[in-house]
Design a protein around this motif. Structure first.
Motif, PDB file in Angstrom:
ATOM      1  N   SER A  86       0.868  -1.249   0.088  1.00  0.00           N
ATOM      2  CA  SER A  86      -0.055  -0.044   0.048  1.00  0.00           C
ATOM      3  C   SER A  86       0.918   1.170   0.050  1.00  0.00           C
ATOM      4  N   HIS A  87       1.955   0.986   0.808  1.00  0.00           N
ATOM      5  CA  HIS A  87       2.940   2.267   0.643  1.00  0.00           C
ATOM      6  C   HIS A  87       3.610   2.608  -0.563  1.00  0.00           C
ATOM      7  N   LEU A  88       3.838   1.554  -1.305  1.00  0.00           N
ATOM      8  CA  LEU A  88       4.293   1.718  -2.775  1.00  0.00           C
ATOM      9  C   LEU A  88       3.251   2.150  -3.552  1.00  0.00           C
ATOM     10  N   GLU A  89       2.117   1.902  -3.587  1.00  0.00           N
ATOM     11  CA  GLU A  89       0.983   2.220  -4.567  1.00  0.00           C
ATOM     12  C   GLU A  89       0.068   3.567  -3.983  1.00  0.00           C
ATOM     13  N   GLU A  91      11.236  -3.289  -6.133  1.00  0.00           N
ATOM     14  CA  GLU A  91      11.208  -3.457  -4.617  1.00  0.00           C
ATOM     15  C   GLU A  91      12.129  -3.142  -3.750  1.00  0.00           C
ATOM     16  N   ARG A  92      13.270  -3.531  -4.302  1.00  0.00           N
ATOM     17  CA  ARG A  92      14.484  -3.164  -3.187  1.00  0.00           C
ATOM     18  C   ARG A  92      14.711  -1.586  -3.343  1.00  0.00           C
ATOM     19  N   SER A  93      14.494  -0.788  -4.420  1.00  0.00           N
ATOM     20  CA  SER A  93      14.405   0.584  -4.365  1.00  0.00           C
ATOM     21  C   SER A  93      13.288   1.367  -3.480  1.00  0.00           C
ATOM     22  N   HIS A  94      12.175   0.552  -3.367  1.00  0.00           N
ATOM     23  CA  HIS A  94      11.361   1.205  -2.555  1.00  0.00           C
ATOM     24  C   HIS A  94      11.641   0.688  -1.249  1.00  0.00           C
ATOM     25  N   LEU A  95      12.076  -0.403  -0.643  1.00  0.00           N
ATOM     26  CA  LEU A  95      12.611  -0.788   0.473  1.00  0.00           C
ATOM     27  C   LEU A  95      13.774   0.239   1.033  1.00  0.00           C
ATOM     28  N   MET A  96      14.582   0.467  -0.050  1.00  0.00           N
ATOM     29  CA  MET A  96      15.761   1.489   0.481  1.00  0.00           C
ATOM     30  C   MET A  96      15.160   2.961   0.699  1.00  0.00           C
TER      31      MET A  96
END
Length: 909
Positions: free
Chosen positions: A334-337, A373-378
């Motif tokens: 949800s944070h990503l989108e 996903e890695r970029s979003h988590l970073m």
């Protein structure tokens, strides 16, 4: 609707559930296979419950019963159905009821429970207790019992109606919780009220009007939450989604805890179980602000100095138990989108639930192979605040693969403290340059005077590229003790100034100018002295850097003197008239004005991306690394600009036509795939894929119709007529084999085609793209099955198992030997071809044999009279058998003679 129809759909649901259980057991959390399996279960369950209010699965005498009807023996023998039945038996589940309204997150939690170990589930009180504890209102366990089947295979009830269950609406004497299935809002309100009642009485001075109002609002909010429209306790109307102010709820909790109640009492457990269920339901249904208010109230209550220590620990335990993996998956997605406002709320929730989110997200960062996903988590992880620092330091201490330690070093650079400098120094000692580069960047961001000392110690051991970064940072820090070592390094280049050291010499000159030690003036002046006719003097950019450094040291900066450096990762605004060519960018960088050069280059990347010149934009993006590898801000910004413009450039009609495929891809994968394809137009009767040839492209039909045919001699058999939205050529695109069919345009056809070599080039940056594309087309491609069903397989002759070795010699088109012969292990042989296995550590080495002509020599081990065979053929298929082993399938130039075929048959017999 007839029971048989429901039963057929229920069997499909059973198979989907069993597949999801197996996937959850096999793959780590976050794996795309898990999401795909869960989606299939959700679709199947939704379709099933659209036909009926509820469906009941039951087990009696090892027979599976669906809606009071036992499955027939044939269905029970299906492996998936048998596995599902065994799971019910192992977990002690006699009946399982799924009710209409069952949502994705509730289903996900239940499937995770089903995939658990039976002994652990039993130790936790059994599946029924776990389902109730996890607040899964649309899933019921063991409500109805069956013990036997009569002679007519009808179900016999376990008890009489008046013995089996309490009366409708009757409450458990221990908990006050009604056992009636499908209880409405009034019942849920009564249940929660019974759980909260003891705490209201604990408030000093009895129940105050303020306390009563908050209770009424909480109860009314829960009634709204459950989706009913019945009357509410107290007649008060609560705000949707538990509209409680965090301060009010915190005040209520503090009043209730002031007298230090028994923390192990059923009342305490009931209260916290209900609060957990309410918060988790909010999160699963996307009501993040409501969940956040309750969590803030709990956090505020625990932070109150008057809160007893035992209750404070209980609240912390409650908040940790809320952060289940399935919920964290949903929050991160949800944070990503989500919008920026939603992202801020979710980040706050994750901070309140610490430390579980930090451990979960760091583990996801380690296991995911999806770049987006890695970029979003970073980006998200640093928002967890100081609580992230401990888990990051712990995982750095435990070590790991280079790519993981690199990301951990980058995270520590954003949250590090002066006391973490020894950790950065240990990371600099790691032999991997990418880890060292991140450690350098992070080290610079920590405000501490010891940074220069650490950099200076690392300088002799750094490789040539990193030496440039270290020197740049020493200059940016103006670390005066570095002046003498840097001067000595500069003097070591004289008098010949090797070409390989020009970039380092330039950076040393810039650093010496910024450090400001006048002792470096003689070495810098020597660079500008005239050189002999036959000696190679310093390059122009080195002389320019030395000239500017001297100007700074002599306190006489000229018009081209270097400005005050900006911190790495930032760049000043470009000049009002940016340079028009890359040559001018190079001159700026050569003159030591790398920050200005980076800013101008970023403007050029933006202009190229907006003009849809993506190849140029990517090349300029790479140049940013060359000019200043530590300019992380502009580098990241340039990448985001390119991705955004690529997204806008995608043909919306193409995106809509192939929406099921693109829905599975990340934004970066979608952009990469679309821009790797080329648009092609085909006239009627043009061939897109040739039968019997190697096919190196996958065709996406944007408009028009094609036919897929299989030719045998003069016969042409129609297989299919794919239309707009189809993908053709997959049967031979993903495998090293010639195509078994031809694809021909039936009219004008517009397509976008993907070449195999371009897909392979995307793999390093998008490792999950190929598998997602292959899985998608595999679900649509039925050509092989249709060929087998119609008897049109290219296996025209019987195949005979054969053992032994085969000698293989590659030939060119003229029949001449190429390279050395090699050996293979025979698999099977027929009148028209042969298959054998070879070993190769490189898949491409095996693939390049496809289509090659081979000279073959092998022996048919016929008892008493072995028969030697020497023939030639062409490789028409290469299959990956895993473990660096491949099977090669050969079609002979000429069929084997009848005597040899008879020998094969005798050997096989």
């Amino acid at each position: 609707m007839p029971k048989s129809s429901i039963q057929a759909d229920a069997v499909q649901t059973i198979m989907a559930i069993n597949n999801a259980i197996r996937t959850l057991r096999l793959y780590p959390s976050g794996n795309p296979m898990i999401q795909d399996a869960l989606d299939k279960v959700q679709r199947s369950v939704s379709f099933l419950l659209s036909q009926t209010e509820q469906v009941v699965f039951a087990e009696a005498e090892k027979v599976l019963i669906v809606d009071d009807q036992p499955l027939n023996e044939k269905i029970l023998q299906r492996p998936q159905v048998r596995a599902f039945l065994n799971t019910m038996i192992e977990l002690g589940v006699r009946t399982l009821s799924l009710q209409r309204g069952l949502g994705f997150y509730e289903l996900h939690v239940f499937l995770e429970l089903l995939s658990g170990e039976a002994d652990k589930i039993a130790a936790a009180g059994g599946m029924a207790a776990l389902v109730k504890r996890r607040h899964l209102p649309h899933i019921r366990i063991d409500e109805k019992r069956f013990v036997a089947l009569d002679k007519g295979q009808r179900i016999a009830p376990a008890k009489e109606a008046n013995e089996a269950e309490p009366e409708a609406g009757a409450a458990s004497p221990q908990t006050g919780i009604s056992e009636t299935p499908g209880a409405g809002p009034q019942e849920v309100t009564r249940v929660l009220y019974s759980g909260l009642q003891p705490f209201a009485d604990l408030a000093q001075g009895g129940r105050s009007a303020e306390t009563q109002a908050v209770f009424d609002q909480l109860l009314a909010g829960l009634a709204d939450l459950d989706g009913g429209s019945g009357s509410r306790t107290g007649g008060q109307k609560g705000a949707p989604g538990l509209g409680l102010e965090s301060g009010t709820l915190a005040s209520l909790l503090n009043q209730s805890f002031a007298t230090e109640p028994d923390h192990s009492s059923p009342a305490v457990e009931s209260l916290f179980a209900h609060i957990k269920a309410v918060v988790q339901t909010h999160l699963r249904n996307g009501r993040f602000r409501s969940a956040g208010r309750i969590l803030e109230a709990l956090d505020s209550a625990a932070a109150n100095s008057a809160c007893p220590a035992g209750m404070r620990n209980l609240i912390r335990t409650l908040m940790e138990s809320i952060a289940e993996e399935s919920l964290l998956h949903g929050l991160i997605k949800s944070h990503l989108e989500g919008s920026p406002a939603i992202q801020e709320v979710i980040a706050r929730i994750l901070r309140l639930l610490m430390p579980a989110p930090a451990d979960f997200m760091l583990e996801q960062l380690r296991v995911t192979d999806i770049r987006r996903e890695r970029s979003h988590l970073m980006r998200l992880l640093p928002e967890l605040g100081d609580g992230l620092r401990g888990p990051v330091l712990h995982r750095i201490g435990n070590g790991g693969p280079w790519y993981y330690l690199r990301n951990l070093a980058g995270l520590l650079g954003k949250i590090g403290r002066p006391e973490d400098l020894p950790v950065f120094e240990r990371l600099l000692a790691n032999p991997d340059p990418s880890i060292q580069r991140e450690a350098l960047s992070g080290l610079y961001t920590v405000e501490d005077e010891r940074r220069g000392e650490i950099l200076l110690r690392f300088l002799p051991d750094a490789d040539e590229h990193l030496k440039i970064n270290v020197v740049t940072l020493l200059g940016a820090l103006a670390y005066r003790p570095a002046a003498a070592p840097l001067t000595a390094m500069l003097e070591s280049f004289a008098p010949r100034y090797p070409k390989a050291g020009e970039a380092l010499a330039e950076k040393i000159c810039v650093a010496l100018g910024r450090i400001g030690d006048t002792a470096a003036i003689p070495a810098l002046s020597k660079i500008l002295e005239p050189h002999g006719l036959f000696s190679r003097g310093p390059a122009e950019q080195v002389e320019s850097a030395a000239r500017q450094a001297l100007a700074l040291l002599r306190a006489d900066p000229g018009p081209n003197a270097a400005s005050k450096p900006a911190p790495p990762g930032q760049a000043p605004h470009p000049a009002s008239s940016p340079p028009a060519t890359e040559a001018e960018i190079d001159r700026l960088a050569a003159a030591g004005q790398s920050e200005t050069a980076v800013a101008h280059l970023l403007a050029m990347v933006t202009a190229a991306a907006k003009a849809k010149r993506f190849a140029e934009a990517e090349r300029l993006h790479e140049k940013l690394y060359e000019i200043d590898a530590l300019a992380l801000g502009p580098i990241i910004q340039a990448g985001e600009i390119i991705e955004a413009e690529k997204s806008r450039a995608i043909d919306p009609d193409h995106l809509k036509t192939f929406a099921p495929l693109y829905a599975q891809l990340s934004e970066a994968e979608r952009n990469a795939l679309f821009h790797a394809m080329t648009a092609e137009n085909f006239a009627p009767d043009d061939t897109l894929v040739h039968q019997g040839r190697i096919n190196n492209r996958l065709c996406f039909i944007n408009q028009g119709t094609v036919k897929i045919v299989h030719r045998q001699g003069s016969r042409e058999m129609l297989i299919d007529r794919p239309q707009t939205g189809s993908i053709v050529g997959a049967d031979s695109f993903f495998k090293a084999t010639v195509s078994t069919v031809a694809v021909i345009a039936m009219g004008p056809v517009a397509a976008t085609c993907l070449a195999r070599d371009l897909l392979e080039k995307l793999h390093p940056d998008h490792p999950g793209l190929k598998s997602k594309l292959q899985d998608h087309v595999a679900r649509q491609d039925t050509i092989a099955e249709q060929l087998r069903r119609r008897g049109m397989d290219r296996r025209r002759y019987p195949r005979y198992q054969i053992q032994g070795r085969i000698k293989v010699q590659i030939q060119d088109r003229k029949g001449r030997a190429v390279g050395r012969p090699f050996l293979g292990a025979l698999c099977d042989c027929s009148q028209g071809g042969i298959a054998f296995c070879i070993g190769s550590a490189n898949s491409q080495t095996a693939r390049i044999l496809l289509g090659r002509r081979l000279q073959l020599e092998f022996v048919i081990p016929l008892a008493g009279a072995p028969r030697k065979v020497s023939t030639c053929g062409t490789v028409i298929g290469v299959n990956d058998l895993m473990a660096n082993e491949y099977s090669l399938h050969i079609r002979y130039d000429q069929n084997l003679d009848p005597q040899t075929v008879q020998a094969l048959a005798k050997t096989a017999a």
